[in-house]
Design an enzyme around this catalytic site. Structure first.
Site, short mmCIF file in Angstrom:
data_model
loop_
_atom_site.label_atom_id
_atom_site.label_comp_id
_atom_site.label_asym_id
_atom_site.label_seq_id
_atom_site.Cartn_x
_atom_site.Cartn_y
_atom_site.Cartn_z
N HIS A 1 0.88 -1.17 0.00
CA HIS A 1 0.00 0.00 0.00
C HIS A 1 0.92 1.23 0.00
CE1 HIS A 1 -2.45 -2.88 2.42
NE2 HIS A 1 -3.51 -2.30 1.89
N ASP B 1 2.30 2.03 3.34
CA ASP B 1 3.24 1.08 3.95
C ASP B 1 4.67 1.54 3.77
OD1 ASP B 1 1.02 -0.60 4.27
OD2 ASP B 1 1.50 -1.81 2.50
C1 XLS Z 1 -7.82 -6.61 4.29
C2 XLS Z 1 -7.31 -6.81 2.95
C3 XLS Z 1 -6.13 -5.94 2.56
C4 XLS Z 1 -5.97 -5.91 1.08
C5 XLS Z 1 -5.12 -4.79 0.57
O1 XLS Z 1 -8.59 -7.39 4.82
O2 XLS Z 1 -7.01 -8.16 2.79
O3 XLS Z 1 -4.98 -6.39 3.20
O4 XLS Z 1 -5.45 -7.10 0.60
O5 XLS Z 1 -5.65 -3.57 0.87
#
Ligand code: XLS
Ligand code: NI
Ligand code: NI
Length: 436
Positions: A101, A104
């Site tokens: 993200h 991140d």
């Molecule tokens: C949350 C999601 C997230 C997505 C990316 O539950 O799995 O991690 O994969 O935003």
């Protein structure tokens, strides 16, 4: 500086007899299966958020995990150390891909402009490390759910000012994903849903969400980003109801808003189970509808009804998943991203290796089992036999639309009761177990 000194070199394949906890017993990257190497089939990715940034916090308690790369006082220095640690980890583990993200990799600053320049700096570093290591970006995404401004959603926020903020973030995240050669871009509707219908205009929110995605498609074209766009379904959590509930819901949404040509699904195992489906079901539904794109590989806990994001270890699950993925022609732009985090008590750096090694081996075994099932055509033959009636002249007439109710009625009047056949479920379950 070395951040994972407990692992000296890249994890290697040592075969099923090995007792070395830091070796693959089943994942042999170069081994060919059905014409492709295991690495080409499985396309493993490490996720930045859980693996590098997860520190063991939960709703009931603070961080339990201390990371060597997370010590610097300056947030940008921490971000850089983390990025170096990330690529050291990817290389030592021997994966080809990573996912992230925007938030991140670079901490948010006071203004969007400042935040974006931080992102540029970190993108430059990531690009350099990608070049040095050969690790590639499977997909990028935006975190439009953690910051308080997104408490009532991003694209579905009642305030257009927030919609604009989300759009600006997605714009930038798409641009850096393109810059890093990302093969895809994920939309997970973090808080795109509702907590109560009493304050929610659902129809309007759905229209807004579709608008946001249309704008993203437009921007993708504008900047010439060639990656695949994905929607990641999830039924709930953090909201009571997420609009991208499951693959079926997403398909209907994409069709209604003329977005279907631009999107595929990123199916997450634990999200499937939260939607009261199996992981296998969500994959099969997506494959049957031509929207299978990528996978967030993890698992939930049957007794805890939330997104526990545990590392996948269940061979039944990985085998059936790989069976469906292989039948659908395998991954194109997608892969297996470990959207999973080590447990709160797994506080050592080495636990990250154990977690990924086990998960990669679990999918490697799943791949081998699925390939064997496909080669022997055991399930395929049983399914074909079950539908054999549709391959007769009569069945084909119905399938090709040459029948009407009158003719079908005449057929029944002439032929009487259909012959019943066993579904053979137990036999098929036994056969599957013989392959495991
Ligand atoms: C949350 C999601 C997230 C997505 C990316 O539950 O799995 O991690 O994969 O935003
Ligand atoms: Ni996910
Ligand atoms: Ni999840």
């Amino acid at each position: 500086m070395e951040f994972f000194p407990e692992v000296k070199k890249t994890i290697e394949y040592e075969g099923p007899k090995s007792k070395n906890p830091l070796a693959f017993k089943h994942y042999n990257a170069k081994e060919k299966i059905l014409g492709k190497t295991m690495a080409e089939h499985l396309r493993f990715a490490v996720c930045y958020w859980h693996t590098l940034k997860g520190l063991g916090t939960d709703q009931f308690g603070a961080n339990t995990i201390v990371r060597r790369y997370n010590k610097a006082a300056d947030p940008m220095q921490r971000a850089e150390d983390t990025m170096h640690a990330a690529f050291e980890f990817f290389t030592k583990l021997g994966v080809q891909f990573w996912c992230f993200h925007d938030r991140d990799i670079a901490p948010e600053a006071k203004t969007l402009a400042e935040t974006n320049s931080r992102l540029d700096k970190m993108t430059k570093l990531a690009k350099k490390l990608q070049r040095n290591t050969g690790v590639k970006l499977l997909w990028g995404t935006t975190n439009a759910f953690s910051h308080p401004r997104f408490m009532a959603g991003a694209g579905t926020n009642p305030n257009p000012h927030v919609f604009a903020y989300a759009a600006s973030q997605i714009k930038k995240a798409m641009e850096i994903t393109k810059e890093l050669g990302g093969q895809g871009y994920v939309f997970w509707g973090g808080r795109e849903g509702y907590d109560t219908l009493l304050n929610t205009d659902m129809g309007r929110e759905l229209d807004h969400l579709a608008m946001l995605l249309h704008l993203a498609v437009d921007h993708k074209k504008k900047i010439g980003f060639k990656g695949q766009l994905y929607i990641e379904p999830k039924p709930k959590e953090p909201t009571k109801h997420q609009y991208d509930f499951d693959a079926g819901n997403c398909l209907a949404f994409l069709q209604k808003y003329n977005l279907l040509p631009y999107f595929k699904m990123n199916i997450e195992a634990n999200h499937a189970t939260l939607a009261a489906h199996t992981f296998h079901h969500e994959l099969e539904f997506s494959a049957a509808n031509g929207i299978l794109g990528s996978v967030d590989a993890n698992r939930g806990d049957l007794l805890l009804g939330w997104d526990t994001d545990q590392f996948p270890t269940d061979l039944y699950d990985t085998s059936l998943a790989m069976y469906t993925i292989l039948k659908a022609g395998g991954f194109k732009t997608g892969g297996l991203n470990f959207d999973a985090h080590v447990r709160r008590q797994s506080i050592d750096h080495i636990d990250l290796f154990y977690a990924h090694i086990g998960a990669m081996d679990a999918f490697a075994r799943g791949l081998k089992i699925a390939a064997k099932l496909i080669k022997d055509r055991v399930i395929e033959k049983a399914v074909a036999k079950r539908y054999a009636g549709w391959d007769t002249r009569f069945g084909r007439m119905i399938e090709s639309g040459k029948m009407n109710f009158k003719k079908l009625e005449t057929y029944i009047l002439e032929n009487g009761e259909p012959k019943l056949q066993s579904g053979r479920q137990e036999l098929l379950e036994n056969i599957l177990n013989e392959y495991l």
